[in-house]
Scaffold this active site. Sequence first.
Site, PDB file in Angstrom:
ATOM      1  CG  HIS A 235      -4.761   0.362   3.368  1.00  0.00           C
ATOM      2  ND1 HIS A 235      -3.870  -0.608   2.891  1.00  0.00           N
ATOM      3  CD2 HIS A 235      -5.549   0.454   2.859  1.00  0.00           C
ATOM      4  CE1 HIS A 235      -4.300  -0.810   1.545  1.00  0.00           C
ATOM      5  NE2 HIS A 235      -5.408   0.392   1.344  1.00  0.00           N
TER       6      HIS A 235
ATOM      7  CG  HIS B  18      -6.956   0.782  -1.526  1.00  0.00           C
ATOM      8  ND1 HIS B  18      -6.834  -0.457  -0.901  1.00  0.00           N
ATOM      9  CD2 HIS B  18      -7.799   0.644  -3.033  1.00  0.00           C
ATOM     10  CE1 HIS B  18      -8.000  -1.149  -0.723  1.00  0.00           C
ATOM     11  NE2 HIS B  18      -8.743  -0.687  -1.953  1.00  0.00           N
TER      12      HIS B  18
ATOM     13  CB  CYS C  75      -0.835   0.200   1.347  1.00  0.00           C
ATOM     14  SG  CYS C  75      -0.204   0.289   3.042  1.00  0.00           S
TER      15      CYS C  75
END
Length: 312
Positions: free
Chosen positions: A272, A284, A216
């Site tokens: 994240h 993402h 990420c």
Amino acid sequence: MHSSGIRLLFPRLLTGALLIALVACSNQSSQSQYDIRDHSRDPYEPSIQSTNKKPITVIPTEILTNTGHTAWIPLQQVVESLGLRQKVTKDSIKIGFSDVMFQVQPGQNSAISNGRTITLSQAPIVQNGQVYLTAKSLSELLQTQVRVDSWTNSLQILPINNYSKVEDTPQQTEQKYGILGIAENRNELVTYAKKFMGVPYEFGADPYEKSKTFDCSSFTQHVFKRFGSSLPRLAREQAKEGTPVNRSELVPGDLIFFTVKGRFESDKIPGHVGIYIGEGNFIHTWGDPGVQISPLDTGYWKDVTLFMRRTK
């Protein structure tokens, strides 16, 4: 009659004396065994009290003990029990969830904990193909209390600490403005990010130029680098960049940070990150199918959104 009574009494007295001696020896043996077990614990290991309000993770584990009575703990069992991921390479072991939190090297005291270089008291060792750490080194790596319970052959671990604190004050992201820039090219940034749709996710991914994969934070770092902004490698560090914005203020190119519930001492720690692309969506990477677009205001991500930040 009297003589016969004495003969009967004597064996009973002898038997009783033997039983007393056996019990005494047994107690002495048990005390000696306890001392060995107790002294085998690393003196650094903190005592985790049952009255502590923080939950304790108890991990049954195959502990190695050397001649110096130092307990060595298999790292893989700890990683799996904490619900983390592990990536083993030729030179290092990377540990985390959506991005790398910890990194160690067998035989090396230098390690990485939450983005910072630290020095472990004892270097990790390799035994039968597994990497082992002492309780003291594991405490230093995880930034929490770790204790070996020799009686149950288990490990007690308090929730993982994360000393990275996000401040709601402007932070200066290193800029390398040339022809491109984020503020002036937000739509172009989104278009560029979409070019990587479907690129595979890999925990602890090396730079894209080498691995052709992302996790990420390496994805956001790669995209922003194209537009002159040098983001840190990890999501929790990226969360310190720029200035906070509200949901109603989001514009394409803003960063959105999410929690990974139950992974850390506090659910307020970013685990994240993604890039807002407009119309309630963000881009993402998270498992299969790799780089993807997800809705921000519905489904899973709505419930784990922490905050948003804007870099210039």
